[in-house]
Design a protein around this motif. Structure first.
Motif, PDB file in Angstrom:
ATOM      1  N   ASN A  19       0.829  -1.204   0.000  1.00  0.00           N
ATOM      2  CA  ASN A  19       0.000   0.000   0.000  1.00  0.00           C
ATOM      3  C   ASN A  19       0.863   1.253   0.000  1.00  0.00           C
ATOM      4  OD1 ASN A  19      -2.595  -0.971  -0.155  1.00  0.00           O
ATOM      5  ND2 ASN A  19      -2.947  -1.016   2.038  1.00  0.00           N
ATOM      6  N   ARG A 143      -1.103   2.614   6.413  1.00  0.00           N
ATOM      7  CA  ARG A 143      -1.499   1.357   7.036  1.00  0.00           C
ATOM      8  C   ARG A 143      -2.036   0.385   5.985  1.00  0.00           C
ATOM      9  NH1 ARG A 143      -4.499   4.553  10.577  1.00  0.00           N
ATOM     10  NH2 ARG A 143      -6.355   3.349  10.033  1.00  0.00           N
ATOM     11  N   ASP A 144      -2.156  -0.882   6.351  1.00  0.00           N
ATOM     12  CA  ASP A 144      -2.658  -1.854   5.386  1.00  0.00           C
ATOM     13  C   ASP A 144      -4.152  -1.687   5.131  1.00  0.00           C
ATOM     14  OD1 ASP A 144      -3.369  -2.765   7.871  1.00  0.00           O
ATOM     15  OD2 ASP A 144      -2.258  -4.639   7.755  1.00  0.00           O
ATOM     16  N   ASP A 145      -4.835  -0.838   5.936  1.00  0.00           N
ATOM     17  CA  ASP A 145      -6.236  -0.519   5.649  1.00  0.00           C
ATOM     18  C   ASP A 145      -6.364   0.874   5.034  1.00  0.00           C
ATOM     19  OD1 ASP A 145      -5.544   0.868   7.913  1.00  0.00           O
ATOM     20  OD2 ASP A 145      -7.372   0.401   9.035  1.00  0.00           O
ATOM     21  N   ASN A 146      -5.275   1.386   4.432  1.00  0.00           N
ATOM     22  CA  ASN A 146      -5.280   2.669   3.714  1.00  0.00           C
ATOM     23  C   ASN A 146      -4.973   2.444   2.233  1.00  0.00           C
ATOM     24  OD1 ASN A 146      -3.549   4.500   6.340  1.00  0.00           O
ATOM     25  ND2 ASN A 146      -5.738   4.202   6.066  1.00  0.00           N
TER      26      ASN A 146
END
Length: 298
Positions: A19, A143-146
């Motif tokens: 990411n 972050r891996d959720d971005n």
């Protein structure tokens, strides 16, 4: 010393790193500057015993594995921005040492929040925490959720403004980022300093007090932004003045943003503090990639 106008992204093969590569490639493309992929490897600890010399094959294997990660990251970057120039750096030793050394000479460092060695559920890894706290250039944590998506590739840049010197520097960088990305800049200023009695008899007077303070805060914010709006006349600026806590206000206004910019510590921070409570909390909870700007003289 003049810094090289280049975006460096840390590569380790993790999803957060992927990411980070996507975000860094998009940023380098919008700014028209090169991207550098940076990765490192370390020898197993038992080989550091006195008198032991690691075989050349081990060096070759470690370098080959690291190069595979670099090549994978290059493919990911070119999927986002096919035309950007990409270089790479591979170093033996600590990724922290490598990135801090590179931070002396580059525009920004981009990294995932935690790498392959991170514990499940941990948001900030030891490498990202150390680099954010000590780097000599702005550091962006992804972050891996971005993920980089169509909705967030063209979102605004958001900056927290609190009147401190490092916040002023963060604001200058945020204007430059918004100008390079041709996007809106959202400036967020919060104030929770006034204590107002909320008794029934005092509600009307309290509201007048709040309104007066709000007018003063808007004028103050406009004065602080004036030099930057003059320097960057094409940047559309939206001012948000809110009676709220900084973390909550910045998280709320960063939904759908492509970048949140904050100073490492604000007006409430102790001298010498590496990261303030607001920047630490935002690294855990910001809904978009976040840039931490540290004082020039620290």
């Amino acid at each position: 010393m003049t810094k090289e106008d280049i975006v460096v992204v840390a590569v380790d093969g993790s999803e957060a790193s992927h990411n980070a590569v996507r975000w860094a490639a998009n940023t380098a493309n919008k700014r028209g500057i090169p991207l550098r992929l940076a990765s490192s490897y370390t020898m197993p600890q038992f080989l550091y015993a006195e008198g032991m010399v690691p075989p050349q094959e081990l060096f070759d294997d470690l370098q080959s594995e690291t190069m595979e990660k670099i090549d994978q990251a290059r493919v990911i970057a070119h999927e986002i921005a096919p035309g950007i120039k990409i270089g790479h750096t591979i170093a033996e030793g600590s990724p922290i040492d490598m990135l801090l050394e590179m931070s002396k000479d580059v525009t920004m460092i981009v990294m995932g929040s935690r790498g392959l060695g991170g514990l499940s559920g941990m948001v900030m890894g030891s490498v990202s925490a150390a680099v954010v706290s000590h780097a000599e250039c702005p550091v962006v944590v992804v972050r891996d959720d971005n993920p980089v998506q169509e909705a967030t590739k063209y979102g605004p840049v958001v900056v927290g403004v609190d009147g401190s010197d490092v916040s002023q520097r963060a604001t200058e960088i945020a204007f430059a980022e918004a100008d390079a990305r041709n996007c809106e800049l959202v400036t967020v200023h919060t104030w929770m300093d006034m204590q107002v009695q909320a008794s029934l008899a005092g509600l009307s007077a309290a509201q007048l007090q709040w309104e007066e303070v709000e007018r003063e805060q808007i004028e103050m914010l406009s004065e602080r932004l004036a030099p930057m709006t003059e320097k960057y006349p094409n940047v559309e600026v939206r001012k948000v003045i809110t009676r709220d806590r900084p973390v909550r206000a910045l998280v709320e206004n960063s939904e759908g943003a492509q970048l949140l910019v904050v100073g490492s510590h604000g007006r409430g921070g102790f001298k010498g503090m590496l990261l303030g409570s607001t920047s630490r909390a935002l690294l855990q909870s910001a809904p978009c990639p976040m840039m931490v700007v540290r004082p020039i003289d620290s």
